[in-house]
Design an enzyme around this catalytic site. Structure first.
Site, PDB file in Angstrom:
ATOM      1  N   ASP A 124       0.944  -1.075   0.025  1.00 34.67           N
ATOM      2  CA  ASP A 124      -0.119   0.196  -0.106  1.00 34.67           C
ATOM      3  C   ASP A 124       0.825   1.211  -0.005  1.00 34.67           C
ATOM      4  O   ASP A 124       1.569   1.525   1.002  1.00 34.67           O
ATOM      5  CB  ASP A 124      -0.927  -0.125   1.043  1.00 34.67           C
ATOM      6  CG  ASP A 124      -1.976   1.121   1.250  1.00 34.67           C
ATOM      7  OD1 ASP A 124      -1.834   2.151   0.242  1.00 34.67           O
ATOM      8  OD2 ASP A 124      -3.008   0.934   1.938  1.00 34.67           O
ATOM      9  N   ASP A 323      -1.277   5.551  -6.782  1.00 34.77           N
ATOM     10  CA  ASP A 323      -1.581   4.537  -5.768  1.00 34.77           C
ATOM     11  C   ASP A 323      -1.773   2.979  -6.441  1.00 34.77           C
ATOM     12  O   ASP A 323      -2.476   2.780  -7.259  1.00 34.77           O
ATOM     13  CB  ASP A 323      -3.142   5.184  -5.188  1.00 34.77           C
ATOM     14  CG  ASP A 323      -3.558   4.161  -4.090  1.00 34.77           C
ATOM     15  OD1 ASP A 323      -2.815   4.092  -3.054  1.00 34.77           O
ATOM     16  OD2 ASP A 323      -4.708   3.881  -4.203  1.00 34.77           O
TER      17      ASP A 323
END
Length: 442
Positions: A124, A323
């Site tokens: 992440d 992301d």
């Protein structure tokens, strides 16, 4: 698209769209490539969560459309999470996505503790602290937990430790430091602890992470989470001497059967021929990797996007981030509409249908233009595989991007994992830049 939008489902779907046939094929025996390429030096294999090598893939194959809807729903919760980071407020849970795993989609192997226990952790890039489900956790999936009592190098951190000030909502009910956070539609309570972590051949002693003791909802990554954000508690912050705040990854195509890419830690062996764009720093959202997206081209035409839709603004959090945990690129509405309209114009007058949150789908074969993201100093031209989803039956093709959903008041453009696949993305924090190079990752 109302609150019930199944957008997040699409993320899962995308992942699932290794054709139902190939899922079906490899379901009961591990894929032959799963153990062939072991992690080596500072390079780790990256698996898609639905790859044949992953224990987290669904027990029965979903149809292509169900897959897409699942991935869209997963993205929906992810965007809610990212918007709450940007707005610096926690967000009410989204009921429609309650049943889904909203964790990031790509995992790596990590060894934790003494003797080492192997866990798969989700990557992440928009989070700092690592969190791991620990034995005795209430509400964690029981399949993979870290047994802290079996590790001789494990220790809880006391309240007075400096790290206790670096976690969200720290609490000191006992002598050790705990914290609570909201992630997607979940709440997580964790103890702040330390233990050794080994990635590939590199060991980071006394790594600080959250040992999850209680979780509600379904957004918590069942396999734990490795934070690759920019803050002090991230992997970069805790391994400065080892990796010098530099890493890259190459995410495999959803269509590849082996479905594994790579995460390369540290400045050694990073590509020399690569284009860069500056990283923008937002002190209020210090974890996020902001870049300056200045225009988007469809084919050869730069589409007409109001500058405010792309402008970076550290006060509101507006701008563009890269992301790894969102599957499909989301653009603020005026930017998406401009891209979509030009894409439709180029395709011509074929009949348009929709699928969940995708509003531009075709049931006849189409000849697609390329889409180019134009960043400061760097253009990235995507081949159609990076923005078109094809059903496994071959009858439907969708433009796999969307506007931010109505119920997420988002000022954020998110360049997501499908659009990054088969590119090496290099995060060079000391030089404040992100590099992108084409590379077959699968």
């Amino acid at each position: 698209m109302k609150t019930k939008s199944p957008f997040f489902l699409a993320l899962l779907l995308l992942l699932l769209s290794i054709s139902a046939e190939s899922l079906h094929h490899h379901h009961h025996h591990q894929h032959p490539n799963c153990n062939a390429a072991a992690d080596r030096s500072s390079t780790l294999q990256v698996f898609h969560i639905f790859s044949p090598c992953s224990p987290f893939r669904p027990s029965k194959p979903l149809s292509w459309a169900d897959n897409v809807l699942q991935m869209q729903a997963k993205d929906q919760a992810r965007l809610q999470f990212l918007s709450s980071l940007v707005a610096r407020k926690s967000v009410a849970p989204i009921s429609s996505a309650r049943q889904l795993i909203q964790s990031p989609t790509f995992v790596v192997r990590a060894k934790i503790g003494t003797p080492a226990q192997t866990l798969l952790m989700a990557l992440d890039t928009s989070n700092d602290a690592a969190w791991i489900p620990c034995s005795g956790c209430v509400g964690c999936p029981s399949t993979t937990v870290f047994s802290s009592d079996k590790s001789s190098s494990f220790r809880p951190l006391p309240c007075r430790s400096p790290q206790c000030n670096q976690v969200p909502n720290p609490s000191c009910s006992s002598s050790s430091c705990g914290f609570n956070l909201t992630y997607g539609s979940s709440t997580v309570a964790a103890d702040l602890v330390q233990d050794n972590i080994t990635l590939a051949n590199d060991s980071v002693p006394a790594y600080t992470f959250g040992c999850i003791t209680k979780a509600t909802g379904s957004s918590v990554p069942p396999q734990g989470l490795l934070g690759l954000g920019r803050g002090p508690l991230s992997l970069l912050g805790q391994s400065q001497s080892l990796y010098r705040s530099t890493f890259s990854y190459c995410l495999p195509s959803f269509k590849s059967t082996g479905f594994s890419g790579s995460l390369r830690l540290g400045p050694v062996a990073q590509p020399k021929r690569i284009k860069y764009t500056p990283l923008l720093r937002n002190p209020r959202r210090s974890s996020l990797y902001y870049v300056n997206l200045i225009a988007i081209r469809v084919g050869r035409r730069i589409v007409d996007i109001p500058p405010s839709a792309l402008a970076f603004n550290s006060a509101t959090g507006a701008g563009t981030i890269i992301d790894s945990g969102t599957t499909f690129t989301r653009l603020v509405a005026p930017a998406y509409t401009a891209v979509r309209n030009e894409f439709r114009r180029r395709i011509g007058n074929a009949t348009i249908s929709s699928l969940g949150g995708f509003d531009t789908c075709y049931t006849v074969p189409i000849i697609s233009p390329t889409i180019t993201f134009m960043f400061a100093g760097m253009n990235v031209t995507l081949p159609p595989d990076n923005f078109l989803l094809h059903s496994s039956a071959g009858t439907t093709t969708c433009l796999a991007m969307a506007a931010a959903p109505d119920n997420v008041n988002s000022v954020l453009n998110v360049i997501a994992s499908m659009q990054q696949q088969n590119h090496r993305i290099l995060f060079d924090v000391p030089n404040s830049r992100i590099g992108v190079a084409r590379e077959p990752c699968s």
